[in-house]
Design a protein around this motif. Structure first.
Motif, mmCIF file in Angstrom:
data_model
loop_
_atom_site.group_PDB
_atom_site.id
_atom_site.type_symbol
_atom_site.label_atom_id
_atom_site.label_comp_id
_atom_site.label_asym_id
_atom_site.label_seq_id
_atom_site.Cartn_x
_atom_site.Cartn_y
_atom_site.Cartn_z
ATOM 1 N N LYS A 187 10.217 -8.278 8.714
ATOM 2 C CA LYS A 187 10.922 -7.277 7.916
ATOM 3 C C LYS A 187 10.394 -7.166 6.489
ATOM 4 O O LYS A 187 10.572 -6.140 5.838
ATOM 5 N N GLU A 188 9.791 -8.235 5.990
ATOM 6 C CA GLU A 188 9.256 -8.235 4.624
ATOM 7 C C GLU A 188 7.740 -8.383 4.708
ATOM 8 O O GLU A 188 7.230 -9.376 5.221
ATOM 9 N N SER A 217 5.568 1.971 4.279
ATOM 10 C CA SER A 217 7.025 2.163 4.176
ATOM 11 C C SER A 217 7.571 3.061 5.282
ATOM 12 O O SER A 217 8.766 3.047 5.572
ATOM 13 N N GLU A 220 8.837 1.879 11.019
ATOM 14 C CA GLU A 220 10.203 1.500 11.370
ATOM 15 C C GLU A 220 10.322 -0.017 11.495
ATOM 16 O O GLU A 220 9.445 -0.675 12.087
ATOM 17 N N ILE A 222 10.387 -2.232 8.970
ATOM 18 C CA ILE A 222 10.050 -2.901 7.706
ATOM 19 C C ILE A 222 11.094 -2.528 6.657
ATOM 20 O O ILE A 222 11.389 -1.354 6.455
ATOM 21 N N LYS A 223 11.634 -3.517 5.987
ATOM 22 C CA LYS A 223 12.698 -3.285 5.005
ATOM 23 C C LYS A 223 12.224 -3.499 3.568
ATOM 24 O O LYS A 223 12.586 -2.740 2.683
ATOM 25 N N TRP A 224 11.456 -4.554 3.330
ATOM 26 C CA TRP A 224 10.939 -4.853 1.992
ATOM 27 C C TRP A 224 9.420 -4.860 2.015
ATOM 28 O O TRP A 224 8.805 -5.433 2.922
ATOM 29 N N ASN A 246 10.255 4.764 -4.059
ATOM 30 C CA ASN A 246 10.320 4.317 -2.677
ATOM 31 C C ASN A 246 11.302 3.150 -2.556
ATOM 32 O O ASN A 246 11.091 2.089 -3.141
ATOM 33 N N GLU A 247 12.354 3.344 -1.784
ATOM 34 C CA GLU A 247 13.409 2.338 -1.682
ATOM 35 C C GLU A 247 12.946 1.044 -1.025
ATOM 36 O O GLU A 247 13.511 -0.020 -1.269
ATOM 37 N N LYS A 248 11.945 1.134 -0.186
ATOM 38 C CA LYS A 248 11.484 -0.063 0.524
ATOM 39 C C LYS A 248 10.598 -0.959 -0.342
ATOM 40 O O LYS A 248 10.454 -2.158 -0.051
ATOM 41 N N CYS A 250 9.786 -3.234 -3.280
ATOM 42 C CA CYS A 250 10.528 -4.025 -4.257
ATOM 43 C C CYS A 250 10.040 -3.718 -5.675
ATOM 44 O O CYS A 250 8.825 -3.597 -5.912
ATOM 45 N N TYR A 395 15.249 -9.086 -4.386
ATOM 46 C CA TYR A 395 13.973 -8.407 -4.665
ATOM 47 C C TYR A 395 13.254 -9.044 -5.845
ATOM 48 O O TYR A 395 12.047 -8.857 -6.033
#
Length: 435
Positions: A187-188, A217, A220, A222-224, A246-248, A250, A395
């Motif tokens: 995910k990161e 980003s 699908e 991947i969060k960070w 971009n929210e993803k 950090c 983050y």
């Protein structure tokens, strides 16, 4: 046969280790974490500075004892130290069965095959493969290397002589690996290179880091997303805007400035002035007020005067950076800086280093205190030995380098949770769950 690995040095080196583990696993070897069980021990070395070289030598000697007192039959040493000093190592370390320099990584498995089964006729020629890595950084976080080598030619640095010039990996190949990592549940994603901001210039004629981050980003799962080792002269407006919007990605900039004095920066062959550095920091802070800034410095560089050092102290005291690390200059043979006049006495380096770190610790404590009462999203990674607390990061923190967050353990089902900071302990934060 059972194989144990030890990876020294940076995360870029760690990826080489992970690919090597993948090769052994592909060829039906059993990977073990305990060197007491290992019949083969592989050490991936660092040779960047004197302390790293000494650590590597000590580790080799320590592992060599398992050949007489343990189950180890073969000791294999690879990596930067081997690339740089293979002749000396072969002469002084007969305990090692195989040395593999970086330039021979394309023949790595052939050499291992030859060592373990010299009568074998059909030697494997399998090469290191990013897609075949065995990730060693847990089930959530994985590093993504986007380039090899470096072309910056800082006068103190041996990396170009060890790893060669900067070579970007193809855009599509990196995205394919990122998708593969996401499919495996990571995910990161932490993007790394010797200088991430130079990515793409050699292949495409322009920097492509911002575009690459945008494309990652879109994957699908991947969060960070983080990127490290961003040299100040190559931090573009496009990159800042990408991080901002971009929210993803950090809001975290790792910017190794090394110094702030123009005379020192010039002798280092850095591509910025002190004013350039200040302006890029101010721009980031203006565009992204919540951005966390980290840097590394070198103290005791040849010719660093007391006036130069005081400029650095004053700059640090202005608290532009949230997190700061420092190195004492290491005189590395073969580098231009090793031949510079006015080498600084070791005691002076220690004194300056201690002063820098004392100030950095004071600033860090102040900045952590400012987090009390603030709310953040936290990634839960593990729990304490007594099972009273969950341990993780926000983050604002990268693995291994930065602090941690502790929250009382309760019936939490999610990996990411909202928390509120309630206290500070040393370099770590204490929090409580929300909702």
């Amino acid at each position: 046969m059972k194989v144990g690995f030890i990876s020294l040095g940076c995360t870029k080196n760690l990826i080489d280790t992970e690919m090597t583990i993948g090769l052994f696993r592909e060829h039906q070897y059993t990977i073990v974490n305990d060197t007491n069980e290992a019949e083969i021990i592989v050490i991936n070395t660092c040779g960047f500075i004197e302390s790293a070289k000494q650590e590597a030598i000590n580790t080799i000697l320590e592992m060599a004892e398992y050949k007489t007192k343990g189950t180890c039959k073969y000791l294999i040493v690879m990596g930067c130290l081997v690339e740089r000093y293979i002749k000396e190592l072969r002469r002084t370390l007969p305990e090692v069965d195989l040395f593999i320099p970086i330039k021979d990584y394309d023949k790595l498995w052939e050499k291992i095959d030859t060592l373990i089964d010299p009568k074998k006729l059909n030697l494997h020629t399998t090469q290191l493969d990013y897609m075949n890595r065995v990730i060693t950084t847990g089930k959530i976080t994985a590093y993504l290397k986007i380039a090899e080598g470096c072309s910056n030619r800082c006068t103190y640095c041996a990396i170009p002589y060890i790893r060669g010039k900067y070579v970007s990996r193809p855009f599509e190949e990196i995205l394919e690996e990122a998708k593969n990592l996401a499919n495996k549940g990571y995910k990161e994603i932490i993007v790394i290179a010797q200088d991430t901001t130079k990515y793409g210039i050699d292949l495409y004629g322009k920097p492509k880091l911002a575009e690459l981050l945008e494309e990652i980003s879109k994957i699908e799962g991947i969060k960070w997303i983080r990127f490290l080792y961003a040299y100040p002269e190559s931090i573009t407006d496009e990159l800042i805007e990408t991080v901002k919007n971009n929210e993803k990605i950090c809001k975290y900039f790792d910017i190794p400035i090394q110094h702030i004095s123009d005379s020192v920066l010039k002798r280092m062959n850095r591509k910025t002035t002190g004013e350039d550095i200040k302006q890029i920091i101010l721009k980031i802070k203006k565009e992204i007020p919540e951005a966390i800034l980290r840097t590394t410095l070198i103290v005791g560089f040849p010719g660093e005067t007391e006036e130069d050092f005081q400029k650095l102290i004053k700059f640090i005291g202005e608290a532009y950076f949230d997190k700061l690390g420092a190195f004492k200059y290491s005189k590395e043979e073969g580098t231009p800086a090793a031949k510079l006049p006015n080498q600084i006495h070791y005691k002076t380096k220690i004194k300056r280093y201690n002063k820098i770190m004392e100030l950095a610790q004071k600033i860090s404590k102040q900045k952590l205190q400012e987090k009390i009462g603030q709310e953040y999203e936290m990634l839960i990674e593990t729990e304490t030995f007594d099972k009273r607390y969950y341990v993780g990061r926000t983050y604002m923190d990268i693995p291994e380098e930065d602090g941690l967050v502790f929250i009382p353990k309760n019936n939490i089902q999610n990996t990411w949770i909202r928390i509120k900071i309630t206290n500070v302990k040393n370099y770590d934060l204490i929090g409580e769950t929300l909702g």
